[in-house]
Each structure stands twice: as C-alpha cells, then as structure tokens.
Design a protein around this motif. Structure first.
Motif: not given
Length: 167
Positions: A36-50
């Motif tokens: 998860l990087k500042i200034g980048q989209p949320v990485p796909t298939n990373s577990g990060w989700a709404e």
C-alpha cells in the motif's frame, strides 16, 4: 594503497546493511505500508478493500485483515494517508508506534510542529513533520491525554491533517 576491489566494493557495515534492507511487512514508512503506497492506487489482490459504510464518493477508506487497527484514506483513486491505531503492532523503522510516549516521539523526531488536539483536552496534541505543507509524504502523530501516541499517520496534505477520516 587502496585496492580496486575496495573502491568498487566498499565493505558493508552493519548500519549500511540495515539501510539497504527492505522494511519489514509491519513497518510504516513515508512510502506507505507494504504494498500500500502513498500516491498509488490500492493494490489489487492485496487484501486492502473498502469495508463498511463510506461517507462520500470522493473520499474512501480501506482496511486489510492482515493489518488490524490500520486504515488508509483514498482520494482521487490514490492512497493519500495510512493511519495506524492502538490495536496495531505496526511501527515506524525507529520503533515508534501507538503506545510510545511523547518524549520518545520528540527524541526520534525533533522539530515536529505541535498543535492542540481538536477533540481531546490538553495535554493531547498533534505533532506534525515540518515538511508536511510541502505536499511530500510526511508523518503526523496524535498524542492522547495520557501523553502517549494514539494514532500515527503517514500521508500528504491536506489529507494528512484530516481529523475525522473522510468526514
């Protein structure tokens, strides 16, 4: 006389070795947290989700079960801030995280600017990196009434300064 090998391949000290290593998965940096990087989209298939209700279409929050107590704010499709709360074991490389004392923060990060906390009476406060207004990724600590870090934020202004997430 210095050999060619010493010039081309200087010895690696422990400090240099540590500076070359990738941060641990639970280390918050100015770049972000893991994938998860500042200034980048949320990485796909990373577990990060709404998860849960979202307040607006422009500002969204995401979290990951891999990082309990951590959430990120996404605006314009890009991660703008990562926030680490009291339920998290995520730390900065300096070892500072939630539960650290204000004195520990000030020792590790001298020169941070102090501002009164919006919702908690003094001695609660915000300590923000002096470079935050530049738009570069910066650090911000929320110090509670007990004098300990309750939240650590990394991100870019103005989102770094939001006091109620996306609200």
């Amino acid at each position: 006389m210095v050999s060619f090998r010493e010039i081309m391949y200087p010895p690696i000290t422990l400090d240099r070795f540590n500076s070359l290593r990738a941060p641990a998965a639970n280390t918050l940096t100015l770049e972000g947290l893991g994938a998860l990087k500042i200034g980048q989209p949320v990485p796909t298939n990373s577990g990060w989700a709404e998860r849960g209700a979202q307040i607006s279409d422009e500002c969204r929050t995401v979290s990951s079960p891999d990082f309990p107590g951590v959430y990120a704010i996404v605006e314009g499709g890009k991660v703008r801030r990562v926030s680490v709360g009291e339920r998290s074991d995520v730390r900065l490389a300096e070892g500072i995280g939630t539960g650290a004392t204000e004195a520990q923060v000030r020792a590790a990060f001298p020169g941070f600017r102090e501002a009164p906390h919006e919702y908690v009476d003094a001695p609660a406060k915000y300590l923000t990196a002096p470079n935050a207004p530049s738009g570069d990724p910066a650090l911000r600590f929320e110090i509670g009434a007990d004098g300990k870090v309750s939240l650590v934020h990394v991100g870019t202004m103005p989102v770094l300064g939001y006091v109620e997430g996306c609200a």
